[in-house]
Design a protein around this motif. Structure first.
Motif, mmCIF file in Angstrom:
data_model
loop_
_atom_site.group_PDB
_atom_site.id
_atom_site.type_symbol
_atom_site.label_atom_id
_atom_site.label_comp_id
_atom_site.label_asym_id
_atom_site.label_seq_id
_atom_site.Cartn_x
_atom_site.Cartn_y
_atom_site.Cartn_z
ATOM 1 N N ASP A 25 -11.866 9.775 2.439
ATOM 2 C CA ASP A 25 -10.629 9.069 2.803
ATOM 3 C C ASP A 25 -10.886 7.725 3.479
ATOM 4 O O ASP A 25 -10.181 6.754 3.216
ATOM 5 C CB ASP A 25 -9.762 9.939 3.721
ATOM 6 N N GLU A 26 -11.893 7.661 4.352
ATOM 7 C CA GLU A 26 -12.150 6.414 5.081
ATOM 8 C C GLU A 26 -12.641 5.295 4.163
ATOM 9 O O GLU A 26 -12.611 4.127 4.544
ATOM 10 C CB GLU A 26 -13.125 6.627 6.245
ATOM 11 N N CYS A 27 -13.067 5.639 2.960
ATOM 12 C CA CYS A 27 -13.527 4.632 2.002
ATOM 13 C C CYS A 27 -12.419 4.171 1.063
ATOM 14 O O CYS A 27 -12.617 3.227 0.297
ATOM 15 C CB CYS A 27 -14.683 5.183 1.188
ATOM 16 N N LEU A 28 -11.274 4.831 1.088
ATOM 17 C CA LEU A 28 -10.176 4.482 0.186
ATOM 18 C C LEU A 28 -9.319 3.385 0.804
ATOM 19 O O LEU A 28 -8.149 3.566 1.122
ATOM 20 C CB LEU A 28 -9.353 5.724 -0.145
ATOM 21 N N VAL A 29 -9.949 2.221 0.989
ATOM 22 C CA VAL A 29 -9.300 1.059 1.590
ATOM 23 C C VAL A 29 -9.695 -0.196 0.832
ATOM 24 O O VAL A 29 -10.693 -0.211 0.101
ATOM 25 C CB VAL A 29 -9.674 0.913 3.088
ATOM 26 N N ARG A 30 -8.939 -1.234 1.047
ATOM 27 C CA ARG A 30 -9.160 -2.500 0.349
ATOM 28 C C ARG A 30 -10.293 -3.317 0.963
ATOM 29 O O ARG A 30 -10.878 -4.172 0.309
ATOM 30 C CB ARG A 30 -7.860 -3.296 0.402
ATOM 31 N N SER A 31 -10.639 -3.076 2.181
ATOM 32 C CA SER A 31 -11.584 -3.901 2.921
ATOM 33 C C SER A 31 -12.971 -3.940 2.295
ATOM 34 O O SER A 31 -13.519 -2.920 1.880
ATOM 35 C CB SER A 31 -11.708 -3.376 4.355
ATOM 36 N N ARG A 76 -13.299 -0.419 -1.718
ATOM 37 C CA ARG A 76 -14.459 -0.014 -0.931
ATOM 38 C C ARG A 76 -15.126 1.230 -1.533
ATOM 39 O O ARG A 76 -16.350 1.324 -1.595
ATOM 40 C CB ARG A 76 -14.065 0.231 0.516
ATOM 41 N N ASP A 121 -2.860 -8.229 2.374
ATOM 42 C CA ASP A 121 -3.006 -7.371 3.557
ATOM 43 C C ASP A 121 -2.311 -7.952 4.778
ATOM 44 O O ASP A 121 -1.797 -7.227 5.612
ATOM 45 C CB ASP A 121 -4.483 -7.205 3.918
ATOM 46 N N LEU A 165 0.829 -1.207 0.000
ATOM 47 C CA LEU A 165 0.000 0.000 0.000
ATOM 48 C C LEU A 165 0.861 1.253 0.000
ATOM 49 O O LEU A 165 0.547 2.237 -0.677
ATOM 50 C CB LEU A 165 -0.932 -0.005 1.208
ATOM 51 N N LYS A 212 -4.086 4.790 -4.516
ATOM 52 C CA LYS A 212 -4.881 4.184 -3.437
ATOM 53 C C LYS A 212 -5.539 2.894 -3.904
ATOM 54 O O LYS A 212 -5.704 2.649 -5.087
ATOM 55 C CB LYS A 212 -5.994 5.149 -2.999
ATOM 56 N N ASP A 213 -5.953 2.092 -2.905
ATOM 57 C CA ASP A 213 -6.832 0.978 -3.192
ATOM 58 C C ASP A 213 -8.248 1.531 -3.123
ATOM 59 O O ASP A 213 -8.633 2.134 -2.122
ATOM 60 C CB ASP A 213 -6.650 -0.159 -2.191
#
Length: 180
Positions: A105-111, A96, A145, A47, A92-93
């Protein structure tokens, strides 16, 4: 390519696509680039590396990841570049974010934890968009991850045992001299 989705699977009609009754990844071949003489080896990014080398700044490419696949979207700089509506996706990933439609920003994740099947299917639609796009090549993969979590746990374990005489079950941290 406006014809990219039509004709992938003869059993899926345009109505199925319109009403989202299709499997978003049906007929998409993810292995076609991997075959051959190995000349198309993909880079594995962490990441941090994705953020550092894929932010589109200072002549670097604009990279993004979705479901662990890294795409070079530099050709779409008017969308993903510093002035584009999706500039926050660079480096970014976006799994999500594209699954939920959130650009924060909190949505720019792989989860994908907690996402509904409908949201995951929306993410898969975006994955098929990038995979089938003729200007956004797949250039790599995002490392698992768990590697970063494992490394953090190893460091925490080593740090917790560093001050005790018996090492506390952890790996003692000490500088290694070149002669060792």
């Amino acid at each position: 390519n406006s014809q990219a989705l039509v004709g992938i699977n003869a059993n899926i009609s345009n109505w199925d696509i319109l009403f989202r009754r299709d499997d978003p990844l049906d007929g998409v071949d993810f292995d076609d680039e991997q075959q051959g003489d190995g000349a198309h080896e993909k880079t594995t990014y962490s990441l941090d590396e994705l953020a550092e080398y894929g932010d589109g700044m200072d002549g670097k490419p604009i990279l993004l990841s979705i479901f662990g696949r890294v795409y070079d979207v530099s050709a779409g700089s008017k969308f993903y570049g510093s002035e584009g509506n999706y500039h926050m996706f660079a480096g970014k990933d976006v799994t999500r974010a594209l699954s939920t439609g959130c650009k924060e920003d909190e949505c720019l994740v792989r989860s994908t934890e907690g996402l509904t099947q409908k949201q995951i299917n929306e993410g898969k639609r975006w994955l098929s968009f990038f995979q089938l796009h003729d200007k956004y090549p797949n250039v790599g993969i995002l490392e698992d991850d768990n590697r970063e979590d494992w490394l953090d746990e190893l460091i925490d374990s080593a740090m917790s045992g560093a001050g005790s005489e018996e090492g506390g079950g952890g790996v003692p941290l000490r500088p290694i001299k070149p002669s060792e």
